[in-house]
Design a protein around this motif. Structure first.
Motif, PDB file in Angstrom:
ATOM      1  N   GLN A 158       0.836  -1.197   0.000  1.00 49.84           N
ATOM      2  CA  GLN A 158       0.000   0.000   0.000  1.00 49.84           C
ATOM      3  C   GLN A 158       0.872   1.248   0.000  1.00 49.84           C
ATOM      4  O   GLN A 158       2.085   1.189   0.255  1.00 49.84           O
ATOM      5  CB  GLN A 158      -0.910   0.014   1.244  1.00 49.84           C
ATOM      6  CG  GLN A 158      -1.856  -1.177   1.316  1.00 49.84           C
ATOM      7  CD  GLN A 158      -2.506  -1.298   2.685  1.00 49.84           C
ATOM      8  OE1 GLN A 158      -1.983  -0.801   3.667  1.00 49.84           O
ATOM      9  NE2 GLN A 158      -3.645  -1.953   2.730  1.00 49.84           N
ATOM     10  N   SER A 183      -8.686  -7.637 -12.708  1.00 54.58           N
ATOM     11  CA  SER A 183      -8.220  -6.394 -12.098  1.00 54.58           C
ATOM     12  C   SER A 183      -8.484  -5.254 -13.071  1.00 54.58           C
ATOM     13  O   SER A 183      -8.258  -5.391 -14.275  1.00 54.58           O
ATOM     14  CB  SER A 183      -6.725  -6.477 -11.798  1.00 54.58           C
ATOM     15  OG  SER A 183      -6.453  -7.384 -10.752  1.00 54.58           O
ATOM     16  N   LYS A 226      -8.100  -3.171  -5.650  1.00 56.01           N
ATOM     17  CA  LYS A 226      -8.128  -3.168  -4.189  1.00 56.01           C
ATOM     18  C   LYS A 226      -8.421  -1.792  -3.606  1.00 56.01           C
ATOM     19  O   LYS A 226      -8.904  -1.676  -2.469  1.00 56.01           O
ATOM     20  CB  LYS A 226      -6.800  -3.689  -3.640  1.00 56.01           C
ATOM     21  CG  LYS A 226      -5.590  -2.853  -4.040  1.00 56.01           C
ATOM     22  CD  LYS A 226      -4.295  -3.463  -3.559  1.00 56.01           C
ATOM     23  CE  LYS A 226      -3.091  -2.622  -4.005  1.00 56.01           C
ATOM     24  NZ  LYS A 226      -1.810  -3.242  -3.597  1.00 56.01           N
ATOM     25  N   VAL A 268     -16.395  -3.586  -4.265  1.00 54.49           N
ATOM     26  CA  VAL A 268     -15.858  -4.939  -4.077  1.00 54.49           C
ATOM     27  C   VAL A 268     -16.961  -5.875  -3.610  1.00 54.49           C
ATOM     28  O   VAL A 268     -17.052  -7.030  -4.053  1.00 54.49           O
ATOM     29  CB  VAL A 268     -14.696  -4.925  -3.073  1.00 54.49           C
ATOM     30  CG1 VAL A 268     -14.119  -6.329  -2.905  1.00 54.49           C
ATOM     31  CG2 VAL A 268     -13.597  -3.964  -3.529  1.00 54.49           C
ATOM     32  N   SER A 306      -2.817  -9.070  -5.069  1.00 50.05           N
ATOM     33  CA  SER A 306      -3.211  -8.103  -4.042  1.00 50.05           C
ATOM     34  C   SER A 306      -4.679  -7.709  -4.181  1.00 50.05           C
ATOM     35  O   SER A 306      -5.357  -7.456  -3.177  1.00 50.05           O
ATOM     36  CB  SER A 306      -2.316  -6.858  -4.126  1.00 50.05           C
ATOM     37  OG  SER A 306      -2.389  -6.263  -5.412  1.00 50.05           O
ATOM     38  N   ASP A 307      -5.196  -7.671  -5.409  1.00 50.33           N
ATOM     39  CA  ASP A 307      -6.624  -7.379  -5.620  1.00 50.33           C
ATOM     40  C   ASP A 307      -7.480  -8.571  -5.197  1.00 50.33           C
ATOM     41  O   ASP A 307      -8.517  -8.411  -4.544  1.00 50.33           O
ATOM     42  CB  ASP A 307      -6.887  -7.050  -7.089  1.00 50.33           C
ATOM     43  CG  ASP A 307      -6.218  -5.765  -7.543  1.00 50.33           C
ATOM     44  OD1 ASP A 307      -6.016  -4.884  -6.693  1.00 50.33           O
ATOM     45  OD2 ASP A 307      -5.889  -5.651  -8.731  1.00 50.33           O
ATOM     46  N   VAL A 339      -8.349  -8.966  -1.515  1.00 47.27           N
ATOM     47  CA  VAL A 339      -9.428  -8.097  -1.026  1.00 47.27           C
ATOM     48  C   VAL A 339     -10.786  -8.698  -1.356  1.00 47.27           C
ATOM     49  O   VAL A 339     -11.713  -8.681  -0.543  1.00 47.27           O
ATOM     50  CB  VAL A 339      -9.289  -6.687  -1.642  1.00 47.27           C
ATOM     51  CG1 VAL A 339     -10.488  -5.815  -1.280  1.00 47.27           C
ATOM     52  CG2 VAL A 339      -7.999  -6.028  -1.182  1.00 47.27           C
TER      53      VAL A 339
END
Length: 575
Positions: free
Chosen positions: A60, A228, A259, A266, A288-289, A292
């Motif tokens: 992040q 994504s 994310k 989401v 990483s997406d 989430v």
């Protein structure tokens, strides 16, 4: 540094944007000063020539709301340390250590490196690109003696396509070459847009075709698609959908997210997946997406789905904790051997770890102790354990030291070697007898490295490395088919069950070497259809407004006959 070209670029921008036709900046009169403080590299080593590296060490970025009453604070990468990013950086360090010990490649020359953290976001990646091009100088003043060389010879990175696009748009202005180990978006093959971009990993055009062939191979006609909302996901999924449509595969839904989207979006994606009728879902999603999304999917019960994955998450160890993926299949890059790399990782000592904050954090997290030097009295009173210095990575079960799944780290290794070979072609002269002669004092322009990268052709650890006219690997694409299987101990693990070779004739690309474990450990291939096959005596009737895979089965009319399952048309029966 690129002081001369920076001045020229400034003149161009002023003329083009502001319409000034008489702008003239004399070398003695132009200067600019860096606002704020330049960020030092997270890992670095001095050398006669320096190679840049950009990887994602944090998931992040911390942003501060600007109130315009004081100078904005610089962005910072935050979150826990990602071991994959550290592995990539160590692979680059390992390659440079090997190269510095060779006598046939850049002899008597020491390569150095500067490695930055992009935390997988465009602003940080672009910031790293500028710093690698310009160096750490707080003020740039042009004069007649200003050299036309960048701070680094070339750059390895970034790990994702979107940050890499941001970087190469900046670096391309100055002819600085960039060799990525994992930016797979097919868009980056466009040399008119990205003339200085190279990669050691295949374009997603190959993987999209492989995923479509995989879905066709197992007879799935009705699938969901999630991606994504990035260059990687959008470009890859678009390529997949084009091929899938030609193969007669129907898509129930196709949704995108990242994310950083609002939580409600989401959740909406999770609801679409949860209430769909398709039992197979193709996920062209960055790890990483996906993490989430999985958090939302696990909050409520849902039907078991057959997940089909792209390489970005198929070997992500953090996702093994989500039981939803038992039986998942997808592609990953071919495994390679890197002799000596595991020992290089294990040889890290506490003393070496304490020299850089990044490796120090890894060491302390791994062994649950604090290296001496920064332990306060309060910390001692709270029972903080002090590292003894005798900790040994050989005794740790970690994905960082597990080199059995070496795939992407090898792409970093090859990218570093490619830059070294290109640099060798610029500063070294071959001799008929004896070692080549290299000029370590030579001022090398990045455009010289760029031209040499187009010509590199070498073999390392038995694997050939060269680039085609698009900057892609000339060897094409070979993928391993990975299956997430439950071990006897009840843990999810990655198992290679076959491979896909794009160079093979159509219809023969797949080679399955062992059985696949499907949903709930079953041996039968899951079924995913919109409508069941129509039995003899009935025919298909299209459902209005739905894909061709969705239909009703209606009785044959008088004078019509269907004599086998799944007929769309019927034959007239003459009496």
């Amino acid at each position: 540094m690129w002081k001369s070209k920076l001045a020229a670029l400034t003149v161009f921008v002023l003329k083009w944007v502001l319409g000034f036709e008489s702008v003239v900046l004399k070398a003695s009169s132009f200067s600019c000063r860096l606002q704020g403080i330049s960020k030092p590299p997270v890992l670095s080593k001095e050398g006669d020539f320096v190679i840049g590296g950009v990887f994602s060490f944090r998931p992040q970025v911390r942003t501060v709301e600007h109130n315009y009453t004081r100078q904005p604070e610089p962005m910072q990468c935050t979150g826990r340390l990602l071991l994959t990013g550290l592995s990539f950086a160590r692979a680059m360090e390992f390659a440079i250590k090997e190269i510095n010990s060779k006598q046939d490649l850049l002899p008597n020359i020491t390569l150095g490196y500067q490695i930055h953290d992009s935390c997988t976001v465009i602003p940080m990646a672009v910031n790293a690109a500028f710093q690698l091009a310009n160096g750490q100088d707080a003020e740039i003043v042009t004069d007649a003696s200003c050299p036309k060389v960048a701070s680094v010879a070339a750059i390895v990175g970034d790990t994702s396509s979107t940050p890499s696009i941001g970087m190469t748009r900046v670096l391309g202005l100055f002819g600085i070459p960039q060799v990525s180990h994992l930016a797979t978006c097919s868009c980056l093959s466009n040399k008119q847009q990205y003339p200085t971009f190279f990669r050691t990993v295949p374009s997603d055009n190959f993987q999209a075709a492989a995923l479509a062939q995989l879905v066709k191979y197992f007879g799935w006609k009705w699938i969901g698609a999630v991606r994504s909302d990035t260059d990687y996901g959008n470009s890859g999924m678009a390529s997949f959908l084009r091929v899938a449509e030609k193969e007669g595969i129907c898509i129930e839904y196709s949704v995108a997210f990242v994310k950083t989207d609002p939580l409600r979006k989401v959740k909406q994606v999770a609801e679409i997946i949860r209430h769909s009728t398709a039992r197979v879902i193709v996920a062209f999603v960055q790890a990483s997406d996906l993490r989430v999304l999985l958090v939302q999917l696990t909050k409520e019960p849902q039907p078991r789905l057959q997940w089909i994955g792209s390489e970005s998450w198929m070997l992500e160890p953090d996702l093994l904790n989500f039981g939803l993926f038992a039986g998942a299949i997808g592609f990953s890059f071919e495994a390679f051997a890197m002799p000596g790399f595991r020992q290089f990782l294990l040889d890290l000592s506490a003393t070496e770890a304490s020299q850089t904050s990044l490796v120090k954090e890894f060491w302390e997290d791994t062994f649950g102790c604090k290296l001496q030097g920064e332990i306060t009295q309060m910390g001692l009173e709270q029972g903080v354990r002090v590292c003894t210095g005798s900790e040994n990575l050989s005794n740790v079960n970690s994905s960082f030291t597990d080199t059995s799944q070496m795939r992407v780290v090898n792409m970093v290794y090859k990218a570093t070697y490619a830059i070294a070979h290109a640099l060798h072609g610029v500063v070294c002269n071959s001799r008929q007898q004896g070692l080549p002669h290299c000029n370590k004092s030579m001022e090398v322009e990045p455009t010289q490295i760029l031209q040499q990268l187009k010509k590199v052709n070498f073999t390392v650890n038995g694997y050939s490395v060269m680039f085609n006219s698009n900057g892609d690997p000339a060897s094409g694409a070979i993928y391993e088919l990975i299956n997430w299987q439950v071990s006897k101990e009840g843990k999810l693990q990655f198992v290679t069950v076959g491979n896909y070779d794009a160079s093979q004739p159509k219809g023969h690309e797949f080679n399955l070497s062992r059985n696949i474990s499907w949903i709930n450990g079953r041996a039968e291939v899951p079924v995913s259809v919109c409508s069941e096959s129509c039995p003899p005596g009935t025919r298909k009737a299209a459902q209005k407004g739905k894909p061709v895979c969705c239909y009703d089965c209606v009785q044959c009319g008088e004078g019509e006959i269907s004599n086998y399952t799944g007929m769309s048309n019927v034959s007239l029966f003459r009496r």
